[in-house]
Design an enzyme around this catalytic site. Structure first.
Site, PDB file in Angstrom:
ATOM      1  N   ASN A 247       8.337   6.250 -12.270  1.00 55.02           N
ATOM      2  CA  ASN A 247       7.514   6.959 -11.293  1.00 55.02           C
ATOM      3  C   ASN A 247       8.409   8.004 -10.637  1.00 55.02           C
ATOM      4  OD1 ASN A 247       5.963   7.892  -9.202  1.00 55.02           O
ATOM      5  ND2 ASN A 247       5.886   5.953  -8.074  1.00 55.02           N
ATOM      6  N   TRP A 248       8.233   9.232 -11.080  1.00 53.64           N
ATOM      7  CA  TRP A 248       9.121  10.295 -10.581  1.00 53.64           C
ATOM      8  C   TRP A 248       8.788  10.696  -9.143  1.00 53.64           C
ATOM      9  CZ3 TRP A 248       9.933  14.489 -14.964  1.00 53.64           C
ATOM     10  CH2 TRP A 248      10.537  13.882 -16.075  1.00 53.64           C
ATOM     11  N   LYS A 249       7.634  10.273  -8.639  1.00 50.41           N
ATOM     12  CA  LYS A 249       7.198  10.650  -7.291  1.00 50.41           C
ATOM     13  C   LYS A 249       7.212  12.191  -7.162  1.00 50.41           C
ATOM     14  CE  LYS A 249       8.702   6.148  -5.763  1.00 50.41           C
ATOM     15  NZ  LYS A 249       9.130   5.269  -4.692  1.00 50.41           N
TER      16      LYS A 249
ATOM     17  N   HIS B 164      -0.404   3.170  -5.041  1.00 50.85           N
ATOM     18  CA  HIS B 164       1.018   3.036  -4.689  1.00 50.85           C
ATOM     19  C   HIS B 164       1.153   2.887  -3.174  1.00 50.85           C
ATOM     20  CE1 HIS B 164       5.256   3.910  -4.164  1.00 50.85           C
ATOM     21  NE2 HIS B 164       5.405   3.596  -5.428  1.00 50.85           N
TER      22      HIS B 164
ATOM     23  N   GLU C 252       3.121   4.128  -1.138  1.00 51.94           N
ATOM     24  CA  GLU C 252       3.324   5.392  -0.417  1.00 51.94           C
ATOM     25  C   GLU C 252       1.992   6.090  -0.178  1.00 51.94           C
ATOM     26  OE1 GLU C 252       6.266   6.932  -3.077  1.00 51.94           O
ATOM     27  OE2 GLU C 252       7.724   5.476  -2.324  1.00 51.94           O
TER      28      GLU C 252
ATOM     29  N   GLU D   2       4.975  -4.331  -6.210  1.00 56.69           N
ATOM     30  CA  GLU D   2       6.027  -3.568  -5.540  1.00 56.69           C
ATOM     31  C   GLU D   2       6.083  -3.958  -4.062  1.00 56.69           C
ATOM     32  OE1 GLU D   2       6.986   0.246  -7.889  1.00 56.69           O
ATOM     33  OE2 GLU D   2       5.476   0.741  -6.399  1.00 56.69           O
TER      34      GLU D   2
ATOM     35  N   GLY E  98      12.714   2.060  -2.533  1.00 56.66           N
ATOM     36  CA  GLY E  98      13.612   3.120  -2.074  1.00 56.66           C
ATOM     37  C   GLY E  98      14.621   2.657  -1.041  1.00 56.66           C
TER      38      GLY E  98
ATOM     39  N   SER F 112      13.440  -0.693  -6.133  1.00 53.84           N
ATOM     40  CA  SER F 112      14.891  -0.659  -6.323  1.00 53.84           C
ATOM     41  C   SER F 112      15.339  -1.353  -7.607  1.00 53.84           C
ATOM     42  CB  SER F 112      15.613  -1.242  -5.099  1.00 53.84           C
ATOM     43  OG  SER F 112      15.300  -0.482  -3.947  1.00 53.84           O
TER      44      SER F 112
ATOM     45  N   GLY G 106      11.403   3.853  -9.674  1.00 53.03           N
ATOM     46  CA  GLY G 106      11.425   5.109  -8.930  1.00 53.03           C
ATOM     47  C   GLY G 106      12.744   5.836  -9.160  1.00 53.03           C
ATOM     48  N   GLY G 107      13.645   5.724  -8.198  1.00 53.59           N
ATOM     49  CA  GLY G 107      14.897   6.474  -8.212  1.00 53.59           C
ATOM     50  C   GLY G 107      15.648   6.427  -9.538  1.00 53.59           C
TER      51      GLY G 107
END
Ligand code: 13P
Length: 246
Positions: free
Chosen positions: A6-8, A91, A93, A163, A169, A208, A229-230
């Site tokens: 998930n590149w966000k 998600h 976010e 999640e 994050g 994470s 993510g990251g």
């Protein structure tokens, strides 16, 4: 196993090209499904570049109507036309910053399935909900709400991502046992709704997840993949996770 990045809201189109070109050779021999969920502006580029490879492309949200006066929104139909395969829905976010609710997540799930997109449906508790001892209720309600009105033959073409909000994050990963406990709960909830079909629905862990901790999490019986993510923004790190799943 389904490993999805998930590149966000990261990577311009040029940056996306560079990352995808780096990733293609690293991903080509892995044994899991590989998905990259890129920003809308990089979808077309990602679909072009990954043609003929084992990488599939996803979006990060979709609206529940096919078209209409919804300024700024993108419909599932529009994504389908581009060749998008997956779409992340609900998600945390989006729930936190964009007023996403269990009801709107459910409407988006219906819209995605109508168009033949595979929704990656995100659920997860906040730290407060965990500490207050209502984690199981929160997760069960999120899962059941997302699938309201969805039949078993549709549910089998979905993915669930667990999640925990406190792990996203933050560098704070759920332990293998904590992640497995909730993924097993999600499996039970899905079994209550769909019987054995629940065994075929991949349940991912996200929060994470990285090159160092992926193998332990993915070894758990009810964890069938990851939503990253990251660590999905670095081809080499993402490739380590893909190999851990293989
Ligand atoms: P991080 O891997 O950066 O914690 O993000 C997880 C996530 O939200 C994936 O959807």
């Amino acid at each position: 196993m389904v490993i999805a990045g998930n590149w966000k809201m990261n990577n311009t189109r040029e940056e996306s090209k560079k990352l995808i070109k780096e990733l293609i050779p690293l991903a080509k021999d892995v044994n899991c499904k590989v998905v990259i969920c890129v920003p809308y502006t990089s979808l077309e580029t990602a679909i072009e570049l990954t043609k003929g490879t084992n990488i599939e492309v996803g979006a990060q949200n979709c609206h529940f109507k096919d078209s209409g006066a919804y300024t700024g929104e993108i419909s599932a139909k529009m994504l389908k036309e581009l060749g998008v395969k997956y779409v992340i829905l609900g998600h945390s976010e989006r729930r936190q910053y964009f007023n996403e609710t269990d009801l709107t997540v459910n409407r988006r799930v219906h819209a995605a399935l109508r168009e033949g997109l595979i929704p990656i449906i995100c659920v997860g508790e906040s730290l407060k909900e965990r500490e207050d001892g209502i984690m199981n209720e929160v997760i069960s309600i999120q899962v059941s709400s997302a699938y309201t009105g969805i039949r078993a033959e549709q549910a089998k073409d979905t993915v669930i991502a667990y999640e925990p909000v406190w792990a996203i994050g933050t560098g704070k990963t759920a332990t293998d046992e904590q992640a497995e406990e909730v993924c097993a709960l999600i499996r039970r909830v899905m079994k209550d709704h769909y019987g054995d079909v629940a065994n075929d629905i991949p349940i991912q862990y996200g929060g994470s997840m990285n090159a160092a901790n992926a193998a332990g999490l993915l070894a758990k019986p009810n964890i069938d993949g990851g939503l990253i993510g990251g660590a999905s923004l670095k081809a080499k790190d993402f490739a380590v996770i893909l190999n851990a799943a293989g």
